[in-house]
Design an enzyme around this catalytic site. Structure first.
Site, PDB file in Angstrom:
ATOM      1  N   PRO A 275       0.812  -1.217   0.000  1.00 42.27           N
ATOM      2  CA  PRO A 275       0.000   0.000   0.000  1.00 42.27           C
ATOM      3  C   PRO A 275       0.848   1.272   0.000  1.00 42.27           C
ATOM      4  O   PRO A 275       1.900   1.331   0.643  1.00 42.27           O
ATOM      5  CB  PRO A 275      -0.784  -0.111   1.311  1.00 42.27           C
ATOM      6  CG  PRO A 275       0.055  -0.973   2.199  1.00 42.27           C
ATOM      7  CD  PRO A 275       0.785  -1.930   1.286  1.00 42.27           C
ATOM      8  N   GLY A 276       0.407   2.248  -0.733  1.00 45.69           N
ATOM      9  CA  GLY A 276       1.068   3.555  -0.735  1.00 45.69           C
ATOM     10  C   GLY A 276       0.057   4.610  -0.327  1.00 45.69           C
ATOM     11  O   GLY A 276       0.009   5.077   0.808  1.00 45.69           O
ATOM     12  N   ARG A 277      -0.824   4.941  -1.274  1.00 45.86           N
ATOM     13  CA  ARG A 277      -1.825   5.978  -1.071  1.00 45.86           C
ATOM     14  C   ARG A 277      -2.638   5.787   0.215  1.00 45.86           C
ATOM     15  O   ARG A 277      -2.872   6.732   0.960  1.00 45.86           O
ATOM     16  CB  ARG A 277      -2.781   5.978  -2.263  1.00 45.86           C
ATOM     17  CG  ARG A 277      -3.786   7.114  -2.250  1.00 45.86           C
ATOM     18  CD  ARG A 277      -4.879   6.863  -3.310  1.00 45.86           C
ATOM     19  NE  ARG A 277      -4.329   6.535  -4.606  1.00 45.86           N
ATOM     20  CZ  ARG A 277      -3.987   7.439  -5.536  1.00 45.86           C
ATOM     21  NH1 ARG A 277      -4.182   8.713  -5.309  1.00 45.86           N
ATOM     22  NH2 ARG A 277      -3.485   7.054  -6.684  1.00 45.86           N
ATOM     23  N   ARG A 312      -2.099  16.357  -9.121  1.00 40.18           N
ATOM     24  CA  ARG A 312      -3.169  15.370  -9.286  1.00 40.18           C
ATOM     25  C   ARG A 312      -4.434  15.918  -9.969  1.00 40.18           C
ATOM     26  O   ARG A 312      -4.974  15.251 -10.851  1.00 40.18           O
ATOM     27  CB  ARG A 312      -3.510  14.710  -7.939  1.00 40.18           C
ATOM     28  CG  ARG A 312      -2.317  13.958  -7.341  1.00 40.18           C
ATOM     29  CD  ARG A 312      -2.712  13.073  -6.173  1.00 40.18           C
ATOM     30  NE  ARG A 312      -3.559  11.999  -6.620  1.00 40.18           N
ATOM     31  CZ  ARG A 312      -4.872  11.988  -6.541  1.00 40.18           C
ATOM     32  NH1 ARG A 312      -5.522  12.959  -5.954  1.00 40.18           N
ATOM     33  NH2 ARG A 312      -5.545  10.978  -7.027  1.00 40.18           N
ATOM     34  N   CYS A 343       1.181  29.284 -15.756  1.00 42.01           N
ATOM     35  CA  CYS A 343       0.656  29.920 -16.966  1.00 42.01           C
ATOM     36  C   CYS A 343       0.027  28.905 -17.911  1.00 42.01           C
ATOM     37  O   CYS A 343       0.356  28.852 -19.086  1.00 42.01           O
ATOM     38  CB  CYS A 343       1.771  30.664 -17.680  1.00 42.01           C
ATOM     39  SG  CYS A 343       3.089  29.556 -18.156  1.00 42.01           S
TER      40      CYS A 343
HETATM   41  C1  PLP Z   1       2.428   2.535  -7.121  1.00 42.23           C
HETATM   42  C2  PLP Z   1       2.622   1.163  -6.699  1.00 42.23           C
HETATM   43  C3  PLP Z   1       2.134   0.726  -5.465  1.00 42.23           C
HETATM   44  C4  PLP Z   1       1.318   1.603  -4.550  1.00 42.23           C
HETATM   45  O1  PLP Z   1       0.083   1.944  -5.080  1.00 42.23           O
HETATM   46  P1  PLP Z   1      -0.979   2.757  -4.203  1.00 42.23           P
HETATM   47  O2  PLP Z   1      -2.114   2.949  -5.112  1.00 42.23           O
HETATM   48  O3  PLP Z   1      -0.349   4.017  -3.807  1.00 42.23           O
HETATM   49  O4  PLP Z   1      -1.328   1.904  -3.026  1.00 42.23           O
HETATM   50  C5  PLP Z   1       2.413  -0.555  -5.087  1.00 42.23           C
HETATM   51  N1  PLP Z   1       3.120  -1.396  -5.878  1.00 42.23           N
HETATM   52  C6  PLP Z   1       3.601  -1.015  -7.078  1.00 42.23           C
HETATM   53  C7  PLP Z   1       4.368  -1.963  -7.889  1.00 42.23           C
HETATM   54  C8  PLP Z   1       3.359   0.269  -7.532  1.00 42.23           C
HETATM   55  O5  PLP Z   1       3.817   0.645  -8.728  1.00 42.23           O
END
Ligand code: PLP
Length: 419
Positions: A275-277, A312, A343
């Protein structure tokens, strides 16, 4: 955690007017409390699974350090991200090096650091094997599989479609493992996919898990015992404030499918997630100051952050909630469009939002800006990148100084002959 003190937005008990006095605007402000809440929610939803934080979402070192200390591993996508993850203290064995276009230099750095690789092509596999032999190292790998599933999300962030640039088509995966099995110094240990981002239902993940298990059953017949299945990241967050899939419900839905198939095929297989987001997204607000208010075709509020600071909205048509951060106790009265200073006419942060009456000097808060926010910012239009701040227990810490004009000049040179 976000709150209010006499109409002023607070983050972990710190008034944002105190922060901007020190850092100027724009500035990204992260709530330590919210970040901890997200990390703990993940750990309690996935107690026996391995969680790798997707570093690209937000790689401020202080934030990486907090995530590392909570026991997460790291998913990195470049040498820079690898370096930051190591600097933040992630152990090499808990790092997975991803990417569809790794340079030889990056592969060598990863091998020397001792991380695992998610391999995106046979070309990359051969390169890793050759380099691992030269380095006298064994490298643990997974293949990034393209499972051909289509989540309902923005096309630019759907990454597991048949025509996507990522991964090995699932029909070719077994052959790739066969080749890897015979190659020296690479050890196939896992299978990997990542189907996209900002996904708000569990069903595409379940589709991907089933696909990976179908392939894994075939791989097992070659004699390879996989140790992990990494289903990537992609769980979405509640940008619109209308509710979204919780980490807990997400876990329940996917674990029931995963565990059933695991028990049939390979009871030892671990589930990994990246997970990232959904870890950093809602931890951070972007604070930007109003330079002018103009009544034209629309009521435009011109602020000092544009797509140079938060790309975004321009790039993905993303919706971010906004507020007038110094007027939280006032009624919403008028409809405004929040425009950045760049701009280009696409430089709009938020369109047609009902807000309290906005005046020059007000502070606008853009919520849920912690993922793919600062990390995607640029110096376009010759604007230095802004500061980042961490708020915790009533105190705040500058975790990235704002850039200045020297950073714009940067490494540029005028050749002698032009003088
Ligand atoms: C971007 C990415 C993530 C994270 O994705 P989220 O939508 O931010 O959770 C995880 N694994 C890989 C390989 C990614 O490219």
């Amino acid at each position: 955690m976000f709150g209010e003190d006499d109409g002023m937005l607070t983050v972990d008990g710190v008034r944002i007017d105190e922060i901007v006095q020190k850092t100027g605007t724009p500035v990204y402000v992260t709530s330590y409390g919210k970040l901890m809440e997200n990390l703990r929610a993940y750990k309690s939803a996935f107690p026996n699974q391995r969680l790798l934080y997707a570093v690209k979402a937000n790689y401020n070192l202080a934030i990486l350090k907090i995530i590392q200390k909570e026991g997460f591993g790291a998913d990195v996508f470049s040498m820079g991200e690898l370096y930051l993850a190591l600097l933040a203290g992630f152990k090499p064995e808990s790092i997975l090096f991803n990417g569809n276009s790794k340079s030889d230099e990056e592969i060598l750095a990863g091998i020397r650091a001792g991380v695992k690789f998610s391999v995106d092509s046979l070309d990359e596999l051969y390169t890793i094997s050759d380099m691992a032999i030269k380095e006298g190292k064994e490298v643990e790998i997974a293949f990034r599989v393209n499972p051909d599933v289509s989540p309902e999300t923005h096309p630019k962030i759907a990454t597991g479609l048949k025509k996507s640039k990522f991964g090995i088509p699932w029909e070719q995966t077994v052959e790739a493992y066969r080749i890897a099995y015979e190659l020296p110094n690479v050890i196939p240990k896992g299978i990997h996919c990542h189907i996209g981002s900002q996904i708000l239902s569990a069903s595409p993940f379940i589709e991907a898990i089933n696909r990976l298990f179908d392939v894994s059953a075939e791989i097992q017949k070659i004699g390879i015992e996989l140790e992990f299945m990494d289903i990537g990241g992609g769980l979405g967050i509640d940008y619109e404030g209308t509710g979204s899939l919780s980490k807990e419900d997400f876990s329940k839905e996917i674990l029931s499918v995963f565990e059933k198939r695991r028990d049939e095929i390979n009871p030892e297989l671990e589930l990994w997630l990246e997970p990232g987001r959904s870890i950093v997204g809602d931890t951070t607000v972007l604070i930007t100051r109003v330079n002018s208010v103009k009544r034209a075709y629309k009521n435009f509020v011109a602020v000092d952050a544009g797509f140079n600071t938060l790309i975004r909205p321009a790039m993905y048509n993303a919706y971010h909630r906004v507020s007038v951060a110094n007027k939280l106790n006032r009624k919403n009265e008028e409809v405004y469009t929040i425009a950045g200073p760049i701009c280009e006419s696409g430089d709009i942060l938020a369109e047609d939002r009902k807000l309290p009456v906005v005046e020059k000097g007000d502070l606008i808060a853009v919520y849920d800006a912690g993922a793919y926010g600062f990390v995607m910012s640029s110096q376009y239009n010759g604007r230095p990148r802004c500061a980042e701040v961490l708020a915790k227990d009533g105190e705040f810490y500058i975790i990235r100084e704002r850039e200045d004009i020297a950073d714009i000049v940067g490494k540029q040179k005028i050749p002698e002959l032009l003088f």
